[in-house]
Write a protein that holds these residues in place. Structure first.
Motif, short mmCIF file in Angstrom:
data_model
loop_
_atom_site.label_atom_id
_atom_site.label_comp_id
_atom_site.label_asym_id
_atom_site.label_seq_id
_atom_site.Cartn_x
_atom_site.Cartn_y
_atom_site.Cartn_z
N VAL A 87 0.84 -1.20 0.00
CA VAL A 87 0.00 0.00 0.00
C VAL A 87 0.88 1.26 0.00
O VAL A 87 0.64 2.20 -0.75
N CYS A 88 1.92 1.25 0.83
CA CYS A 88 2.81 2.41 0.88
C CYS A 88 3.46 2.65 -0.47
O CYS A 88 3.59 3.79 -0.93
N TYR A 89 3.89 1.54 -1.10
CA TYR A 89 4.54 1.68 -2.41
C TYR A 89 3.58 2.34 -3.41
O TYR A 89 3.92 3.31 -4.09
N VAL A 90 2.37 1.79 -3.48
CA VAL A 90 1.39 2.33 -4.43
C VAL A 90 1.06 3.78 -4.08
O VAL A 90 1.02 4.66 -4.94
N LEU A 91 0.86 4.01 -2.80
CA LEU A 91 0.54 5.37 -2.35
C LEU A 91 1.60 6.36 -2.79
O LEU A 91 1.30 7.41 -3.37
N LEU A 92 2.86 6.03 -2.52
CA LEU A 92 3.94 6.98 -2.78
C LEU A 92 4.21 7.15 -4.27
O LEU A 92 4.46 8.26 -4.74
N GLU A 93 4.17 6.06 -5.02
CA GLU A 93 4.62 6.13 -6.41
C GLU A 93 3.50 6.33 -7.42
O GLU A 93 3.73 6.80 -8.52
N LYS A 94 2.28 5.94 -7.05
CA LYS A 94 1.24 5.90 -8.08
C LYS A 94 0.07 6.85 -7.84
O LYS A 94 -0.84 6.89 -8.65
N THR A 95 0.03 7.55 -6.75
CA THR A 95 -1.14 8.39 -6.50
C THR A 95 -0.76 9.87 -6.41
O THR A 95 0.39 10.19 -6.11
N PRO A 96 -1.73 10.74 -6.65
CA PRO A 96 -1.46 12.18 -6.50
C PRO A 96 -1.01 12.53 -5.08
O PRO A 96 -0.12 13.37 -4.92
N LEU A 97 -1.58 11.88 -4.08
CA LEU A 97 -1.16 12.18 -2.71
C LEU A 97 0.32 11.83 -2.52
O LEU A 97 1.08 12.60 -1.92
N GLY A 98 0.70 10.67 -3.07
CA GLY A 98 2.11 10.27 -2.99
C GLY A 98 3.01 11.28 -3.67
O GLY A 98 4.09 11.61 -3.18
N TYR A 99 2.55 11.78 -4.82
CA TYR A 99 3.28 12.83 -5.54
C TYR A 99 3.48 14.03 -4.63
O TYR A 99 4.59 14.57 -4.51
N GLN B 22 -1.51 17.83 -10.25
CA GLN B 22 -1.39 16.37 -10.11
C GLN B 22 -2.71 15.68 -9.83
O GLN B 22 -2.85 14.49 -10.03
N ARG B 23 -3.70 16.44 -9.39
CA ARG B 23 -5.00 15.82 -9.13
C ARG B 23 -5.98 16.06 -10.28
O ARG B 23 -7.15 15.70 -10.21
N HIS B 24 -5.51 16.71 -11.34
CA HIS B 24 -6.39 17.04 -12.47
C HIS B 24 -6.79 15.79 -13.25
O HIS B 24 -6.01 14.85 -13.35
N ASP B 25 -8.00 15.78 -13.76
CA ASP B 25 -8.52 14.61 -14.47
C ASP B 25 -7.62 14.17 -15.62
O ASP B 25 -7.52 12.99 -15.92
N ASP B 26 -6.96 15.14 -16.27
CA ASP B 26 -6.12 14.79 -17.41
C ASP B 26 -4.99 13.86 -17.02
O ASP B 26 -4.46 13.12 -17.83
N TYR B 27 -4.57 13.95 -15.76
CA TYR B 27 -3.36 13.23 -15.36
C TYR B 27 -3.65 12.05 -14.43
O TYR B 27 -2.73 11.44 -13.92
N THR B 28 -4.91 11.80 -14.17
CA THR B 28 -5.22 10.70 -13.26
C THR B 28 -6.18 9.72 -13.94
O THR B 28 -6.91 10.07 -14.86
N LYS B 29 -6.11 8.49 -13.44
CA LYS B 29 -7.04 7.46 -13.89
C LYS B 29 -7.56 6.85 -12.60
O LYS B 29 -6.81 6.20 -11.89
N GLY B 30 -8.80 7.11 -12.27
CA GLY B 30 -9.31 6.67 -10.97
C GLY B 30 -8.50 7.34 -9.88
O GLY B 30 -8.20 8.53 -9.98
#
Lengths: 309, 373, 508
Positions: free
Chosen positions: B229-241, C363-371
């Motif tokens: 979960v931490c890996y996905v959170l940090l690398e794949k989500t806007p929050l991680g960004y 980074q939270r804009h729809d263009d740059y996210t999928k789900g």
């Protein structure tokens, strides 16, 4: 409760406060020099613990408490050397360095302590005696509170104006404060930033080690793990709460010591509340102090930021 | 021209140093790896010196340590059980430190998590077994998160340095626990002596063991899941960004619309929840009653593990298992070579400092300067 | 004596770049010698070597005909070389006097402030510098801080003074005063090494050495060449910074301005009035230039207009909507783009790669996210498209921006802000520290945006550029708008007067 008894307790609490101030004051006023030079040493707790541990070993092994005091300063300096190497030479983040030092010292002292007492009863030593100052100590109340203390307590209090003089009245102190504000101003005059940072860290660490030594020799007759119990951290809080000024640091240390002194007198006072509440006081107070005192006008601008050319 | 400042004698050319240290533009992976390998060796060497101070046979002690850690299937499972809370506190460190929030509150959050879960185990008693365990885990995570969030709010609203506030809360939470289980409402009843512990937890609330008679329990799976979960959170989500960006440059992040205070609070809540999970896992998977000494040091060790794991979830799992091995091998070494197992925390401290230096060294190289003039 | 300070075949490398290669250079007694070159041409590196701050890897330095090797600036100071750095190296918490005294190492451990005071006061009299030497540096205006730097060097008995871009933060009047002081110094026998990229200053020097890409192009007398020739020496080709302004007066002047700012007031943490009753309006398709010496409230104004900072009072109306007090997110959502002046600190995450920096803030804009996840594939496609469009020179989109040159890093910010903003573009010193080629490019892009109908606020220290580009120029001084002028009819002198705080008769 009789009035006489109340008076006696009050005097005892205040005299205790002055004694409890000593180790924290050594650390806080010493680390003030370090912080003024821009090094945010977060390893004060570890340095102090190392000083206390060394003092215990030397005191029990040699029987000389003054040798123990010396040893605690030397070892404090050695830990300081490691801190300075990490922060000033390697330029590792100051916070991380401090954490590393604390964890290392916690492990080392526990390990050596186990080896030292393996297979025998824990040895004890005779700590410091009070050294009443002639004449002054016979002043009612004040004499007992201020002038019937351990020798090193007087030294700690004398260190406050001494450090003030060093920082504000000497050429060297001006340079040192310059390090904390803008080290480049010295660098472009061809003066060694790193060398001065080493000295500043050493001053702080030696005094912190001494504080640890006093904590060991002035209050107890035997060592126990984690004997510093956060006093190193309180020293750091005192510097922040004291707005990086010697007199402010002194005042903040006084608050912590008073709370701790009250806590140690709780049993005598016969209050019916969990004793943990009183033990928790200094830690709670430090958070409240930092919340309330938001004047950071004298915080060195480059505190905790490694200097790169 | 007359001059009062004649050049001093020592200003005339002198041999230029032949070697110079230079910053690398692009650190090579192999060089970085070599530096960390060197740091490990150096750490082991210094630890060997430490062993000598105890008068022990270094070879015997190290082989006992290794054997106790990874020598047999059983030892391996014990190692994994020991690694479970350490991986979790390590991950808690990763989340906080990646955001450059220097929380060392993992220690206290472990306690808070254990206390939250214990409270849950008292409150939710009687619910179906799976729901009961889930709610206990959840309340433990909330306990840790609450403590973490407190430090974040102190930082955001009152500008209180998070290192100091978390240290102070580490002390405070121990006093609270000491009160609760040492005379307070949670103290074990029916004994004449006060042991500073609660009574045993209900059997239904225990985290199930994974493999028959081994000590390995559900917590290990939770720890691995948390790492993922931490890996996905940090690398794949806007929050991680945002977390990673905040760690590098909070100013630019704030300039472009991210609320730093809110991010700090989220980071500390997540970090606290993971550390709280470590407390749940230790109490409900291993100790089966709430007491302070089983929790001691898990948080501080987690900081070392997170750092040595390079503040990456996968690295933290590996470092956690190695350190779990040290912890369980340390007991074996104590038996076989009569070395105090306190050697292990000392070793950990040495390794941490060596790794910190290696991290710096990896960014530099030694270059030969060519002949002058 | 013919030569005082001499560099012979000096070479200095930094990882990945050669900053100086076989540089030969001579400074004669009593002359003003200008080092002229673009940013990154190696001027500062050369002067740092001459000052002992860097040690050259090849070649050597001679002083009074004897070779010297400086191990640190201390050696250079010892023989009488002083340097005034482009970015002041002052301790803001210290007084002027303390700043001058610190690190000078006179005898004794005790601070002898009285003697120092007497000497500093004498220096002030000699050079007609008017300064309260007991004031804290942080309370001084930027221009005054320049005098502190000069005094620091003079206090150390400098005979050679290296001045690195000394007029960058001065008003035109202060610059004139600086050159009066420089002339006086030369009369007293001092030699001046002046680093500059301003043609006026170059032309009034005794000799000019032109540097390009770390190498000396040549040393000439300004009287022997034309400014155009010098520019060609510096850049290596012809440049024309005069971008077509195309002032289309038929634009609809009745339409309400995109941005209306009224009576903004902001006091900074130290209680200094950073914005003092600022009012501005910018129309669609208009560039409003903002002239002023750095540190006079530009930063606070830009931060206020992008929501990074919330002013104490006043109003900010964007497209008819009052948005003062909202967080920066809302400004971005309403189409405000920001090019901050400190690009690596405020505009970029240096350790992040180009692609990641392209979505900073979005980074939270729809263009740059999928789900709930970032759509790395989509981000890559869009970012790589922008890299091509904005001609960013880089091995790939995965290169961290701290590996990019200042110009390319700035293009990353421009690309991001241009793509995501719709109405208003705020550009604070967008060309600072860039070389001419990139400056040209940045200005052209801004013009393109203006023609697309953006309202643009452009702050710059280069008055010439502002005069060329702006439709109107507002001048800021000590947090106040001292006047708004028409670039067609104004003069540098008029703007200079306003920069120094003189009020304009006509209301803005």
């Amino acid at each position: 409760m009789s009035e006489l008894f109340q008076e006696a307790i009050l005097v005892s609490i205040l005299a205790g406060t002055v004694r409890i101030m000593t180790p924290i004051l050594f650390a806080a006023i010493g680390e003030l020099v370090t912080q003024r030079a821009g090094i945010w040493n977060m390893g004060v707790e570890g340095t102090m613990l190392m000083g206390a541990f060394t003092a215990y070993i030397v005191a029990t092994a040699t029987g000389s408490i003054w040798l123990a005091v010396l040893a605690s300063m030397v070892v404090g300096g050695l830990v300081g050397l490691l801190t300075a190497f990490m922060t000033a030479t390697m330029r590792v983040d100051h916070f991380i360095t401090g954490l590393g030092i604390n964890l290392l010292v916690a492990g080392l002292t526990l390990y050596w302590f186990r080896i030292y007492i393996k297979g025998r009863a824990q040895p004890t030593f005779d700590g410091f005696e009070n050294v009443p100052i002639p004449v002054l100590s016979s002043i009612p109340w004040l004499g007992e509170i201020l002038f019937s203390q351990r020798l090193l307590t007087y030294v700690a209090f004398a260190a406050v104006p001494a450090i003030w003089f060093l920082l504000y009245r000497t050429r060297w102190g001006l340079e040192l404060r310059c390090l904390g504000e803008n080290p480049k101003a010295l660098d472009i005059k061809g003066l060694s930033v790193t060398g001065r940072q080493y000295i500043a860290v050493l001053i702080g660490s030696v005094m912190t080690g001494l504080g640890g030594g006093f904590l060991m020799l002035g209050f107890s007759d035997r060592y126990l793990a984690d004997i510093t119990a956060g006093r190193g951290w309180l020293a750091i809080v005192a510097i922040i709460a004291g707005n990086w000024l010697p007199r402010g640091v002194l005042a903040a240390v006084l608050v912590f010591a008073l709370l701790e002194s009250i806590a140690t007198h709780v049993q005598v006072l016969g209050l019916n509340v969990p004793h943990q509440i009183f033990l928790a006081m200094p830690y709670l107070a430090s958070i409240l102090l930092l919340m309330g005192l938001r004047r950071k006008s004298s915080q060195p601008l480059r505190l905790g930021i490694p200097y790169f050319r | 021209m007359t001059s009062i400042n004649e050049p001093a004698e020592n200003l005339f050319p002198e041999p230029v140093p032949k070697w110079r240290i230079e910053r690398r533009v692009n650190p090579k992976r192999s060089w970085t790896f070599a530096m960390y390998a060197l740091a490990t060796l150096f750490g082991l060497f210094l630890s060997a010196l430490l062993l000598l101070t105890s008068g022990a046979d270094v070879f015997k002690a190290y082989s006992a340590l290794l054997k106790g850690a990874f020598g047999s299937e059983k030892a391996l499972y014990a190692t994994m059980a020991k690694a479970t809370p350490l991986i979790l506190t390590g991950l808690a460190t990763v989340v906080a430190f990646r955001a450059q929030v220097w929380s060392i509150g993992q220690e206290g959050q472990v306690y808070a998590g254990a206390m939250g879960a214990y409270l849950g185990c008292l409150v939710f008693i009687g619910l179906p077994a799976w729901l009961y365990v889930c709610l206990i885990i959840l309340s433990g995570m909330i306990g840790g998160a609450l403590l973490g969030t407190t430090a974040a709010i102190l930082k955001d609203r009152f500008d209180v340095n998070e290192i100091i506030s978390t240290v102070m809360m580490n002390y405070l939470i121990v006093f609270l626990l000491s009160y609760l289980i040492g005379g307070g409402p949670w103290t074990e009843v029916s004994t004449t002596v006060v042991y500073q512990q609660t009574g045993p937890i209900p059997a239904a609330s225990e985290l199930p063991y994974l493999l028959g008679s081994t000590k390995l329990h559900l917590g290990f799976i939770l720890a691995l899941t948390a790492a993922l979960v931490c890996y996905v959170l940090l690398e794949k989500t806007p929050l991680g960004y945002e977390i990673r960006a905040m760690g590098f440059n909070p100013i630019a992040l704030a300039y472009r619309g991210t609320n730093i205070g809110r991010t700090i609070i989220i980071v500390m809540a997540v970090s606290g929840a993971i550390a709280g999970l470590a407390g749940v896992s230790e109490i409900f998977g291993t100790a089966h009653r709430l007491r302070a000494d089983t929790l001691y040091g898990l948080g501080y060790t987690g900081i070392i593990i997170g750092m040595i794991g390079g503040l990456r979830p996968l690295g933290t799992v590996v470092a956690g298992i190695v350190f779990g091995g040290l912890a369980s091998g340390g007991l074996y070494m104590k038996l076989l070579a009569q070395v105090p197992d306190a050697l292990v925390p000392a070793m950990q401290g040495i390794l941490l400092l060596a790794f910190l230096c290696a991290g710096v060294a990896a960014r530099y190289k030694l270059v030969r300067t060519e002949k002058d003039v | 004596m013919s030569t005082l300070l001499k560099a012979v075949n000096l070479t200095k490398r930094f990882p990945g770049v050669i900053a100086n290669e076989d540089v030969n250079f001579e400074l004669k007694p009593g002359e003003v010698h200008c080092l002229f070159g673009e940013n990154g041409a190696g001027k500062s590196t050369l002067s740092s070597c001459l000052f002992g701050f860097y040690q050259p890897e090849g070649g050597h330095i001679e002083f009074n005909g004897k070779p010297v090797a400086f191990r640190s600036p201390r050696d250079a100071i010892h023989i009488g070389i002083g340097m005034v750095h482009q970015h002041f190296v002052l301790v803001s918490e210290f007084t002027v006097l303390e700043n001058i005294v610190v690190g000078t190492h006179e005898a004794g451990w005790k601070l002898q402030m009285q003697e120092a005071r007497a000497r500093v006061e004498e220096l002030c009299r000699e050079y007609e510098i008017d300064l309260d030497i007991d004031a804290n540096v942080r309370d001084l205006a930027v221009g005054q801080q320049q005098w502190v730097e000069m005094l620091k060097a003079l206090y150390l008995d400098a005979r050679v003074l290296i001045l690195d871009e000394p007029t960058a933060v001065l008003t035109p009047e202060e610059s004139r005063k600086l050159f009066r002081i420089i002339d006086h110094m030369c009369e007293l026998g001092l030699s001046i090494l002046l680093i500059s990229h301003k043609m006026v200053e170059v032309m009034r020097s005794d000799r000019v050495t032109v540097l390009r890409k770390g190498k000396v192009v040549g040393t000439v007398k300004p009287s022997d060449v034309t400014p155009d020739e010098l520019t060609r020496m510096m850049v290596g080709r012809d440049v024309d910074l005069r971008v077509a302004r195309d002032r289309s007066d038929d634009r609809d002047r009745t339409e309400p301005p995109v941005l209306i700012v009224e009576n903004l007031v902001y006091r900074d943490g130290r209680g200094k009035l950073a914005l003092d009753d600022v009012s501005l309006a910018i129309r669609k398709g208009e560039i409003l230039g903002l002239a002023g010496v750095s540190g006079n409230g530009q930063k606070e104004l830009f931060e206020s207009l992008s929501g990074v900072l919330i002013p104490d009072s006043g109003s900010i109306i964007l497209g008819g909507e009052q948005i003062k007090g909202l967080p920066s997110r809302h400004y971005m959502d309403r189409g405000v783009g920001l090019v901050p002046d400190d690009r690596f600190r405020e505009g970029l995450i240096p350790e992040f790669n180009i692609r990641e920096n392209m979505i900073l803030g979005w980074q939270r804009h729809d263009d740059y996210t999928k789900g709930p996840f970032l759509d790395h594939k989509q981000i890559g496609t869009i970012a790589d498209g922008l890299i091509d469009e904005f001609q960013i020179t880089t091995p790939s989109g995965l290169t961290p921006v701290n590996h990019l040159s200042g110009g390319n890093a700035q293009k990353v910010i421009l690309a991001r802000e241009f793509v995501h903003s719709r109405k208003l573009l705020l550009a604070n010193q967008p060309t600072r520290g860039l070389d001419l080629g990139v400056i040209e490019y940045v200005y052209k892009q801004i013009i393109v945006k203006r023609d697309e109908g953006y309202a643009v606020l452009l702050a710059s220290e280069e008055l010439e550029d502002l005069l060329n580009l702006s439709d109107r120029i507002a001048v800021i001084s000590s947090g106040r708008i001292t006047g708004v002028v028409d670039p067609q009819s104004t003069t540098i002198e008029e703007i200079g007067l306003l920069m120094a705080g003189g009020q304009q008769g006509v209301a803005a």
